[in-house]
Design a protein around this motif. Structure first.
Motif, mmCIF file in Angstrom:
data_model
loop_
_atom_site.group_PDB
_atom_site.id
_atom_site.type_symbol
_atom_site.label_atom_id
_atom_site.label_comp_id
_atom_site.label_asym_id
_atom_site.label_seq_id
_atom_site.Cartn_x
_atom_site.Cartn_y
_atom_site.Cartn_z
ATOM 1 N N SER A 1 12.138 32.991 69.039
ATOM 2 C CA SER A 1 12.267 32.623 67.622
ATOM 3 C C SER A 1 12.632 33.797 66.720
ATOM 4 O O SER A 1 12.362 33.753 65.526
ATOM 5 C CB SER A 1 10.964 31.973 67.132
ATOM 6 O OG SER A 1 9.850 32.809 67.384
ATOM 7 N N GLN A 2 13.253 34.826 67.275
ATOM 8 C CA GLN A 2 13.693 35.937 66.436
ATOM 9 C C GLN A 2 15.079 35.680 65.856
ATOM 10 O O GLN A 2 15.264 35.704 64.637
ATOM 11 C CB GLN A 2 13.688 37.252 67.236
ATOM 12 C CG GLN A 2 12.302 37.799 67.496
ATOM 13 C CD GLN A 2 12.297 39.148 68.196
ATOM 14 O OE1 GLN A 2 13.305 39.577 68.772
ATOM 15 N NE2 GLN A 2 11.160 39.806 68.172
ATOM 16 N N ARG B 1 7.216 30.445 63.718
ATOM 17 C CA ARG B 1 7.711 31.103 64.947
ATOM 18 C C ARG B 1 7.427 30.281 66.196
ATOM 19 O O ARG B 1 8.103 30.425 67.209
ATOM 20 C CB ARG B 1 7.116 32.512 65.081
ATOM 21 C CG ARG B 1 5.645 32.559 65.323
ATOM 22 C CD ARG B 1 5.161 33.969 65.671
ATOM 23 N NE ARG B 1 5.137 34.850 64.546
ATOM 24 C CZ ARG B 1 4.044 35.130 63.814
ATOM 25 N NH1 ARG B 1 2.889 34.535 64.097
ATOM 26 N NH2 ARG B 1 4.102 35.977 62.820
ATOM 27 N N THR B 2 6.407 29.428 66.129
ATOM 28 C CA THR B 2 6.069 28.592 67.286
ATOM 29 C C THR B 2 6.188 27.104 66.968
ATOM 30 O O THR B 2 5.817 26.266 67.805
ATOM 31 C CB THR B 2 4.632 28.874 67.768
ATOM 32 O OG1 THR B 2 3.717 28.603 66.692
ATOM 33 C CG2 THR B 2 4.481 30.312 68.233
ATOM 34 N N LEU B 3 6.693 26.791 65.775
ATOM 35 C CA LEU B 3 6.752 25.399 65.303
ATOM 36 C C LEU B 3 5.386 24.727 65.437
ATOM 37 O O LEU B 3 5.252 23.608 65.929
ATOM 38 C CB LEU B 3 7.833 24.597 66.032
ATOM 39 C CG LEU B 3 9.279 25.031 65.758
ATOM 40 C CD1 LEU B 3 10.247 24.086 66.449
ATOM 41 C CD2 LEU B 3 9.564 25.083 64.258
ATOM 42 N N ASN C 1 14.100 35.397 62.020
ATOM 43 C CA ASN C 1 12.698 35.533 61.631
ATOM 44 C C ASN C 1 12.225 36.956 61.918
ATOM 45 O O ASN C 1 12.121 37.354 63.080
ATOM 46 C CB ASN C 1 11.844 34.521 62.393
ATOM 47 C CG ASN C 1 10.400 34.519 61.947
ATOM 48 O OD1 ASN C 1 9.927 35.435 61.281
ATOM 49 N ND2 ASN C 1 9.664 33.481 62.322
ATOM 50 N N PRO C 2 11.907 37.753 60.878
ATOM 51 C CA PRO C 2 11.491 39.140 61.093
ATOM 52 C C PRO C 2 10.240 39.303 61.935
ATOM 53 O O PRO C 2 10.010 40.388 62.491
ATOM 54 C CB PRO C 2 11.254 39.661 59.669
ATOM 55 C CG PRO C 2 12.103 38.802 58.801
ATOM 56 C CD PRO C 2 12.052 37.443 59.441
ATOM 57 N N SER C 3 9.409 38.248 62.031
ATOM 58 C CA SER C 3 8.241 38.330 62.905
ATOM 59 C C SER C 3 8.298 37.271 64.000
ATOM 60 O O SER C 3 7.265 36.848 64.523
ATOM 61 C CB SER C 3 6.934 38.165 62.098
ATOM 62 O OG SER C 3 6.771 36.840 61.639
ATOM 63 N N CYS D 1 8.577 41.607 55.586
ATOM 64 C CA CYS D 1 9.526 40.594 56.051
ATOM 65 C C CYS D 1 10.707 40.474 55.086
ATOM 66 O O CYS D 1 11.854 40.295 55.510
ATOM 67 C CB CYS D 1 8.827 39.251 56.217
ATOM 68 S SG CYS D 1 7.790 38.742 54.827
ATOM 69 N N GLY D 2 10.437 40.597 53.788
ATOM 70 C CA GLY D 2 11.517 40.510 52.807
ATOM 71 C C GLY D 2 12.519 41.645 52.937
ATOM 72 O O GLY D 2 13.734 41.435 52.804
#
Length: 211
Positions: A182-183, A146-148, A174-176, A57-58
């Motif tokens: 939520s991308q 990603r889904t809160l 958001n990488p995932s 992700c980084g």
């Protein structure tokens, strides 16, 4: 937070090559080794790609920043090999310690001339101020941002990139993240961010000079 909203037009990169298949990868319904676009990662094999994709992700955040500021964007796996050499990740067999902020920041500054400032303590107001200066902020959050998720089990462990802020919240790449949800430019209210955010990150800028 009495300030106007600002959003930077940052290109999006997923940590998997097939961003539309992220829901299948994160649930285990599909192995990353079966990603039809795995070769774009620069990996030598589907297995090498499948090992690194869930862990970078980084590097996805860094690739977004590099593209935003006009640098050539290396493929993800050669980039993580470089990061390993720089000490930004430490691999021991099938375990990876990372991303380690200080060597990452030193490498980003040396390699691309970026402003890279490790922030072990970071609050919403500072995120907003840095984005207002034209910078991007890598934030350590829990992955279910990603889904809160209403009750995440912890804070931190996953890196996202703050590309916009305003009085009511932050916009994340958001990488995932989930496609269409939520991308890209995913808005997270400040009050919700608190559940996921570990209060640390790395501020990135186009050059080394402080402003």
């Amino acid at each position: 937070m009495n300030a106007s909203a600002i959003t930077h037009p940052v290109p999006y990169y997923s940590q998997w090559e097939s961003a539309d298949l992220v829901p299948q990868f994160i649930t285990g319904a599909r192995s990353a080794a079966d990603d039809p676009l795995w070769q774009k990662s620069g990996a030598d094999s589907p297995e090498e790609y499948a090992f690194w994709a869930p862990r970078i992700c980084g590097m996805a955040c860094l690739r977004m920043a590099l593209d935003h500021w006009g640098h050539p964007v290396p493929p993800s796996v050669p980039l993580v090999r470089e990061a390993l050499d720089a000490g930004a990740y430490v691999r021991d067999g099938d375990k990876v310690e990372g991303m380690i902020y200080a060597p990452f920041a030193e490498w980003a500054a040396r390699r691309w001339g970026l402003y890279a400032d490790v922030r072990p303590r970071l609050v919403a107001e500072e995120i907003h101020e840095e984005v207002g200066r034209g910078r991007l902020v890598m934030l350590s959050v829990y992955k279910t941002v990603r889904t809160l998720d209403k009750a995440p089990p912890q804070r931190g462990g996953h890196l996202v990139l703050a590309v916009g802020t305003g009085p009511d919240g932050v916009q994340l790449h958001n990488p995932s993240g989930l496609p269409g949800r939520s991308q890209r430019f995913a808005r997270v209210p400040w009050s919700d961010l608190d559940r996921f955010f570990a209060g640390r990150g790395v501020v990135l800028g186009a050059g080394r000079a402080r402003t």
